[in-house]
Structures are given as structure tokens and as C-alpha cells.
Design a protein around this motif. Structure first.
Motif, PDB file in Angstrom:
ATOM      1  N   ARG A 127      47.913 -10.694  43.627  1.00 32.29           N
ATOM      2  CA  ARG A 127      48.149 -11.204  42.315  1.00 32.29           C
ATOM      3  C   ARG A 127      47.554 -10.155  41.593  1.00 32.29           C
ATOM      4  N   GLU A 128      46.254  -9.686  41.562  1.00 31.08           N
ATOM      5  CA  GLU A 128      45.615  -8.714  40.731  1.00 31.08           C
ATOM      6  C   GLU A 128      46.245  -7.313  40.697  1.00 31.08           C
TER       7      GLU A 128
ATOM      8  N   ASP B 202      43.982 -16.761  51.375  1.00 29.12           N
ATOM      9  CA  ASP B 202      43.912 -16.557  49.800  1.00 29.12           C
ATOM     10  C   ASP B 202      43.229 -15.365  49.475  1.00 29.12           C
ATOM     11  N   THR B 203      42.590 -14.546  50.243  1.00 27.31           N
ATOM     12  CA  THR B 203      42.059 -13.181  50.035  1.00 27.31           C
ATOM     13  C   THR B 203      43.162 -12.284  49.720  1.00 27.31           C
TER      14      THR B 203
ATOM     15  N   ARG C 142      46.341 -13.441  48.990  1.00 28.36           N
ATOM     16  CA  ARG C 142      47.125 -13.771  47.662  1.00 28.36           C
ATOM     17  C   ARG C 142      46.385 -13.237  46.393  1.00 28.36           C
ATOM     18  N   LYS C 143      45.137 -13.418  46.365  1.00 28.77           N
ATOM     19  CA  LYS C 143      44.309 -13.023  45.187  1.00 28.77           C
ATOM     20  C   LYS C 143      44.381 -11.250  44.980  1.00 28.77           C
TER      21      LYS C 143
END
Length: 371
Positions: free
Chosen positions: A315-316, A308-309, A311-312
């Protein structure tokens, strides 16, 4: 016979570390925080497990007692105004003979920062130390500058003998921001004998100042028994440039090519559009960096949080063309590395994915470039 806990050197290569585990004939050596598999018969024991360094052994390990006493391991000659006349029968002391190693004709130079209070990093100062792991004398300077400054400040200038460690400065906690960039300049030579000429060099590195607050960033290294942050500056005669320096070189080249392309008549050739220079982003995926405690978490929960880290972060920064991101996953058993790369290939197939700098991260990081 090599045992777990032994401090070893590689027989057929430069480097070494501490043996963490042994499987059959293969020993796993902790070098710069990453385990390197090496055949046990290709290792030389420098310091057996549970033993302190013997008196008279080669001085390639940091000597805390000498540092606390404020003594450099290489004494500089004292200049005198008048030359003294020796008494009859007086024999001047002979210079200490240089003991050379069989690999020392290749330059290996390292910088290290040792906390003065390892159990209280928030209040600790740091001893800056230089290691000359070679058969050459070095005339050198150690320099620093902050992120806001354009010019450099000399911290230390002097000479270090072959296969010696020398203390450079005590960096106060309040002064850390002044060391956002560090550099060494050196000239290598031998005394009273023939030697291969080495080109002088100036090497810069960017320090991640947040690491000075993280306990896991300090550990025994190749040259040190106590926990330090160890930076290899020259390895086997090759100066190791940091990631930002390499990005700057690529950006400068792209800018020159763009300028050349702009000078062409319209309609001829393809106009280059270089990426904007962006600072490198590092994301440490070690679970201890993401949560305060893993109590109650299963392996699948920790892996899910790590992905998830990723992906985040992607995305940013997905719209920042040319952005380089390093995901630090460590070597381990390769599960996290594979999961990170599978995710990137599936969700960001257009991005460039490759191993990050081996000198900087070993085999424990993946470099992604947004395109």
C-alpha cells in the motif's frame, strides 16, 4: 553415514553446510540460513557432529585462535637488503606443496564478517575475512566506501594461497557506515604449472548494515564453524552482482534506449519512459523480526501479522512505478511463501512476481516489481 549435526560438503556440486534433519534418504542441509534437500549418498562429511576440526585437515574453516593472535594464514616473504650466503651444507626450505581439490579449478570466493562479541552485538566489532576456495593463487584488493562517497578506499591488498582463509581487517562498530558498499578486485593464477586463464574481476556488494545488529543474521556457514555473516562473491567462476548493481544496469540500458528513441522524428516509434531508479526494499517476514515475543500467539495470528505487513508495504509503495520489493519469507514448509504469493496475485495482479536472487536469498524470498 550422514548424521544430524554433521558438517558436510556436496559431492556433485560446490557448497555444503550443517545437516539439520534427515527424512528417509534425504538430508536437509542448512546453507546460508536456508535448508537444501540433498540425497544423503551425495554428501561428504567434513566434520562429524560433536567433533572439533582435526589437526592437519584442510584449512577451509575460520581459525579463531590464529585470528586472535593476529596471524595471517598465508605468510608473505620478507624482503632483505642484502642476499645472505647460506652456510656450507645448508639446504633452503622447500616451498609448501599446494594441495588441490577436485572442484577447485572453479573459483569460489567468499567474504565473511565475524563478531568479536556475539552475545553483545551492540558493542561488538567485526573481523573481516576472505575465503579462497579454489586451486588458484589470488592477487586481490578489498575495498570499501560509505553511501555518501563516490570513490573507494583500499582496506587490504595482498595475495592469498589456494584453499586458504586470510584476515583482512577489524571493522570497528563506529566504522560500519564506512562499509555500506564493499568490493574485491582479483587476478587468479597458479605457480609452476599450467592452468586455465581466469578473467580478472571487480565485484561490488551492498551491505545491509541493520543486519549487523541482528543475532539471527550470524550463523555457522559453509566455511565457518563460528557464527558469521557470510557473503559469496564468486560461485563456480561466476561473479555474483548484488541486486542494486543489476537494477543500475537495467536503468542504464533503459536510459540509453530512451535517448535513442528521443532522437527519432515525432510520430515514429514509441517513446520510451524508463522507470526512475529506486533503491531495493527488503522486508523480513520472519515473525521474530515483527514482534518482540510470540507468547500467546497462535500460528494463524502470526500468519495474519505477516500478511498484514505485506499489505502495508504494498500500500505504501503502490504508486512508485518500478519499485522492487523483496519479501523474505524463508523456505520452511512453504506455507508463508504460498500465502504471500496468493495475496500478491489477488490484491496486486498487475505486479511482476518472481523468485528473488537465489545467490542472495536462496529459495527463501519473493521479488515484486510495481508496474
Amino acid at each position: 553415514m550422514v548424521k544430524i549435526g554433521d558438517t558436510v560438503r556436496f559431492l556433485n556440486a560446490t557448497g555444503g553446510g550443517v545437516v539439520r534433519r534427515i527424512e528417509g534418504k534425504v538430508a536437509y542441509v542448512d546453507e546460508d540460513g536456508f535448508e537444501t534437500p540433498v540425497l544423503a549418498n551425495e554428501l561428504v562429511v567434513v566434520l562429524p557432529a560433536g567433533h572439533e576440526k582435526k589437526q592437519g585437515a584442510p584449512n577451509l574453516f575460520f581459525d579463531q585462535k590464529a585470528f586472535d593472535a593476529g596471524k595471517n594464514r598465508t605468510a608473505a616473504p620478507t624482503a632483505t637488503a642484502d642476499k645472505e650466503v647460506p652456510a656450507p651444507g645448508f639446504r633452503a626450505p622447500q616451498p609448501e606443496k599446494v594441495v588441490e581439490t577436485n572442484y577447485g579449478d572453479r573459483l569460489n570466493i567468499a567474504l565473511a564478517f565475524e563478531p568479536t562479541a556475539i552475545r553483545s552485538l551492540d558493542n561488538s566489532d567485526f573481523n573481516a575475512v576472505l575465503v579462497n576456495d579454489s586451486n588458484y593463487f589470488l592477487q586481490f584488493t578489498f575495498l570499501r566506501r560509505s553511501a555518501e562517497e563516490r570513490g573507494w578506499h583500499t582496506v587490504y591488498a595482498g595475495e592469498v594461497a589456494p584453499n586458504e582463509v586470510i584476515d583482512l581487517a577489524v571493522v570497528r562498530r563506529s566504522e560500519l557506515n564506512d562499509y555500506e558498499r564493499i568490493a574485491i578486485q582479483y587476478l587468479a593464477f597458479k605457480k609452476d604449472k599450467e592452468f586455465e586463464l581466469k578473467p580478472p574481476a571487480a565485484i561490488t556488494r551492498r551491505l545491509d548494515l541493520t543486519k549487523f545488529f541482528k543475532l539471527h543474521c550470524f550463523r555457522p556457514g559453509i566455511y565457518f564453524e563460528s557464527p558469521v555473516m557470510e557473503l559469496q562473491m564468486v560461485k563456480d567462476d561466476k561473479a555474483l552482482a548484488d541486486s542494486l548493481s543489476m537494477i543500475a544496469d537495467h536503468a542504464a540500458k533503459a536510459a540509453r534506449e530512451a535517448a535513442a528513441g528521443a532522437a527519432k522524428p515525432k510520430g515514429r516509434g514509441k517513446e520510451l519512459s524508463p522507470y526512475k531508479l529506486l533503491p531495493l526494499i527488503e522486508v523480513d517476514l520472519h515473525i521474530t523480526e515483527l514482534v518482540d515475543t510470540t507468547a500467546g500467539m497462535e500460528n494463524k495470528d502470526m500468519l495474519g501479522l505477516q500478511l498484514d505487513t505485506v499489505r502495508k508495504t504494498m500500500r505504501e509503495h503502490s504508486k512508485r512505478k518500478g519499485q522492487k520489493i523483496v519479501f523474505i519469507h524463508g523456505k520452511g514448509d512453504g506455507v508463508l511463501r504460498k500465502a504471500v504469493r496468493d495475496l500478491l496475485k489477488k490484491e496486486h495482479p498487475k505486479c511482476d512476481i518472481q523468485d528473488a536472487s537465489f545467490q542472495e536469498y536462496g529459495f527463501g524470498a519473493t521479488l515484486v516489481t510495481i508496474v
